[in-house]
Design an enzyme around this catalytic site. Sequence first.
Site, PDB file in Angstrom:
ATOM      1  N   ASP A   1       6.409   1.413   6.532  1.00 47.95           N
ATOM      2  CA  ASP A   1       5.007   1.010   6.328  1.00 47.95           C
ATOM      3  C   ASP A   1       4.342   1.933   5.318  1.00 47.95           C
ATOM      4  O   ASP A   1       3.788   2.954   5.684  1.00 47.95           O
ATOM      5  CB  ASP A   1       4.283   1.051   7.672  1.00 47.95           C
ATOM      6  CG  ASP A   1       2.830   0.615   7.579  1.00 47.95           C
ATOM      7  OD1 ASP A   1       2.475  -0.035   6.586  1.00 47.95           O
ATOM      8  OD2 ASP A   1       2.057   0.933   8.496  1.00 47.95           O
TER       9      ASP A   1
ATOM     10  N   GLU B   1      -5.152   1.500   2.715  1.00 51.55           N
ATOM     11  CA  GLU B   1      -4.938   0.454   3.725  1.00 51.55           C
ATOM     12  C   GLU B   1      -5.048   0.991   5.144  1.00 51.55           C
ATOM     13  O   GLU B   1      -5.616   0.347   6.021  1.00 51.55           O
ATOM     14  CB  GLU B   1      -3.565  -0.204   3.519  1.00 51.55           C
ATOM     15  CG  GLU B   1      -3.412  -1.543   4.242  1.00 51.55           C
ATOM     16  CD  GLU B   1      -2.971  -1.432   5.690  1.00 51.55           C
ATOM     17  OE1 GLU B   1      -3.110  -2.422   6.426  1.00 51.55           O
ATOM     18  OE2 GLU B   1      -2.503  -0.356   6.112  1.00 51.55           O
ATOM     19  N   GLU B   2      -4.524   2.186   5.360  1.00 53.33           N
ATOM     20  CA  GLU B   2      -4.542   2.741   6.719  1.00 53.33           C
ATOM     21  C   GLU B   2      -5.929   3.254   7.098  1.00 53.33           C
ATOM     22  O   GLU B   2      -6.141   3.741   8.200  1.00 53.33           O
ATOM     23  CB  GLU B   2      -3.505   3.876   6.844  1.00 53.33           C
ATOM     24  CG  GLU B   2      -2.070   3.485   6.487  1.00 53.33           C
ATOM     25  CD  GLU B   2      -1.432   2.512   7.477  1.00 53.33           C
ATOM     26  OE1 GLU B   2      -2.111   2.087   8.431  1.00 53.33           O
ATOM     27  OE2 GLU B   2      -0.257   2.162   7.269  1.00 53.33           O
TER      28      GLU B   2
ATOM     29  N   ASP C   1       4.259  -6.302   4.339  1.00 51.54           N
ATOM     30  CA  ASP C   1       3.612  -5.186   5.035  1.00 51.54           C
ATOM     31  C   ASP C   1       3.516  -5.486   6.523  1.00 51.54           C
ATOM     32  O   ASP C   1       2.514  -5.216   7.157  1.00 51.54           O
ATOM     33  CB  ASP C   1       2.211  -4.946   4.446  1.00 51.54           C
ATOM     34  CG  ASP C   1       1.527  -3.719   5.059  1.00 51.54           C
ATOM     35  OD1 ASP C   1       2.228  -2.863   5.604  1.00 51.54           O
ATOM     36  OD2 ASP C   1       0.288  -3.646   4.983  1.00 51.54           O
TER      37      ASP C   1
ATOM     38  N   HIS D   1       3.388   3.053  13.027  1.00 49.95           N
ATOM     39  CA  HIS D   1       2.297   4.030  13.135  1.00 49.95           C
ATOM     40  C   HIS D   1       2.655   5.122  14.129  1.00 49.95           C
ATOM     41  O   HIS D   1       1.800   5.878  14.562  1.00 49.95           O
ATOM     42  CB  HIS D   1       0.998   3.344  13.555  1.00 49.95           C
ATOM     43  CG  HIS D   1       0.416   2.496  12.457  1.00 49.95           C
ATOM     44  ND1 HIS D   1      -0.841   1.974  12.503  1.00 49.95           N
ATOM     45  CD2 HIS D   1       0.926   2.099  11.267  1.00 49.95           C
ATOM     46  CE1 HIS D   1      -1.082   1.287  11.403  1.00 49.95           C
ATOM     47  NE2 HIS D   1      -0.015   1.338  10.638  1.00 49.95           N
TER      48      HIS D   1
ATOM     49  N   HIS E   1       0.835  -1.207   0.000  1.00 55.95           N
ATOM     50  CA  HIS E   1       0.000   0.000   0.000  1.00 55.95           C
ATOM     51  C   HIS E   1       0.869   1.255   0.000  1.00 55.95           C
ATOM     52  O   HIS E   1       1.959   1.267   0.556  1.00 55.95           O
ATOM     53  CB  HIS E   1      -0.996   0.004   1.159  1.00 55.95           C
ATOM     54  CG  HIS E   1      -0.389   0.035   2.530  1.00 55.95           C
ATOM     55  ND1 HIS E   1      -0.129   1.203   3.193  1.00 55.95           N
ATOM     56  CD2 HIS E   1       0.007  -0.963   3.362  1.00 55.95           C
ATOM     57  CE1 HIS E   1       0.381   0.938   4.383  1.00 55.95           C
ATOM     58  NE2 HIS E   1       0.495  -0.375   4.516  1.00 55.95           N
TER      59      HIS E   1
ATOM     60  N   ASP F   1      -0.455   4.413   0.818  1.00 56.27           N
ATOM     61  CA  ASP F   1      -0.914   5.458   1.734  1.00 56.27           C
ATOM     62  C   ASP F   1      -0.186   5.285   3.068  1.00 56.27           C
ATOM     63  O   ASP F   1       0.429   4.243   3.317  1.00 56.27           O
ATOM     64  CB  ASP F   1      -2.428   5.384   1.945  1.00 56.27           C
ATOM     65  CG  ASP F   1      -2.881   4.069   2.561  1.00 56.27           C
ATOM     66  OD1 ASP F   1      -2.326   3.014   2.192  1.00 56.27           O
ATOM     67  OD2 ASP F   1      -3.783   4.080   3.423  1.00 56.27           O
TER      68      ASP F   1
END
Length: 478
Positions: free
Chosen positions: A133, A167-168, A198, A448, A98, A100
Site C-alpha cells: 500500500d 492519501e493516508e 490501491d 495499515h 499514492h 505516501d
Amino acid sequence: MPAPPKFLDYVDANADKFIKRLAEAVAIPSVSGDASYRKHVHEMASYLESQLKTLGAEVRSVPLGKQVLDGQEIDLPPVLLAQLGNDPKKKTILCYGHFDVQPALIGDGWDTEPFKLVIDDKTGRLIGRGSSDDKGPVLGWLNILDAHKDLGLPLPVNLKFCFEGMEESGSEGLDELIHAEVGKGKFFEGVDAVCISDNYWLNTRTPCLTYGLRGISYYKVTISGPARDLHSGVFGRTVHEPMTDLIAIMSKLVTPCGKILVPGVEDLVAPLTSEEKARYDKLDYGIADVEHSAGAQIALSDDKAAVLMGRMRYPSLSLHGIEGAFSAAGAKTVIPAKVSGKFSIRLVPDQTPANVDPLVIAYIQSEFAKLNSKNKLSIENIHGGKPWLADPNHWNYVAAIKATEAVYKQTPDLTREGGSIPVTLTFAESLGVNVLLLPMGRGDDGAHSTNEKLDRSNFIEGTKLLGTYLYEVADIKA
Ligand SMILES: [Zn+2]
C-alpha cells in the site's frame, strides 16, 4: 489483444531489478501524517519523478500549497502528473496511485525494520511499509514502462499518471487539483477510463476487481445539562442526567442484528438485482473468512450472501464511542455534565449524506422529545462522503477480467468494498468515465498494520496483470 510474450518474459527475467526498485522506494519513509517525516514524502515525490522521466514520461510536479500539521505550517507534498504518448488513435488510460505511507515503527511490533525491504525467500514475501500500500502497485506501472522502453515496444495505450502523497492523510488538496485539471487543454482531457490499483484481494487465493465502495456519514450527538460534573450521591434521581438521555437515544439507532432503525434510511437502498445477487453466491469468500478476520465466530447470519451483502451492498450503522463519559478503571460516582455519542452510517447507493442526514437529525430530535428531558441536545455531521458504484459490464472491466484470466488463469471475483477511497468518486464524477479498482496485493498483506508485505508473486504477476490489462483495454470495443 493479449500482451506480447516478450513483455511477459521480460517481467520474469527482470524480477530482481524490479524488487530492487521497490526496496529503494520502501527505504524512503514517506509517512504523510507526521510533520517530522514530511521531507521524506517530498523525497519520495522526487524519486518517482526522476524514475518516470528516465522511463520517458513527461512529468509535472504540481505543488498543492501548505497545511498546518502538529502545530506547524508545512508544504503539502506535490501531486505528480505524468504522461506518455498522445496518439489520437489510441485510448488514454489514467492510472492513480499514492506514494505516501502509514506510520511504522519497529516498536509497534514489527519483526523487521519497517523501512528496509526484507525479501523472505522461504515465504516469498517482500516485507516493508508501503510494499503493498501503495508503492508496489505504483512501481508496477513503472515496471511496465521499463519493459517497453528496453524492448523498444510501443505502449498499447496513451498513459496518464496521477500520483499523490497525501492519501493516508485525507488526500488534502487533491480534489481541488483534479477539478482544476479537468477541461479543454487540461491534464485530464481525453481520459477514456481510470484504473486504480490501491486495494486488495478479498482472500489470499482469488484475484478480484472492485466496482463499488460505501460512503459514510459520521455523527456526533451531544447532550448537556448541569453546569459541571455532579456527584450521584447528591444529584441522583434529582436532575436529568445527560448520559441516561444519550444511552436512550443511542439504543434506538440500530438493532443488535444490524437493522437500522432510523425511518427512511433503509428505503433509500437501490434494489438488489438477481445478476448482482449471483455475484455474492459465487464469491470465493465466505462466513469462515469473515470470522477469521474478525477473530471470533460472530457473523450476523449463517447465510453467506447475507453476510457479504451486509458488508458490501447494504448500509450499516455502528456506534463508536462516548466522549465525556467516565471510562477509566474504578468506580467513580460521577454524573458527567456533557456527553457526546459518536456513530456513523456506511452509505450505499442511492443514499448520500444529503438525503440521509435530515432523516437522522429529525429522528434523533423526535426520540429526544419523547424523553421529556430538560437537557439540551445538539447533532452535527462531522464528515461525510457519497458511495461509489461502477458498471462492472463496462469495457474497462471486461478488459481487466480478460487480463486476469490470462495472467492468473482464474476468473476474478467482482466485489464491492465496505470502506471508502474518496478519489474514486472524484474521478468518476469529474471525468465522467468508468473507474476500475484493480488490486495487486492479497487480503492478508496487512496494509495499515505491522509486518506489511507484498508477495513476490503478486508483485511480478501483478506487473504482468497491469501490463496485460493495457493491451486488453487497447483494442476492446468502447
Ligand atoms: Zn493505499
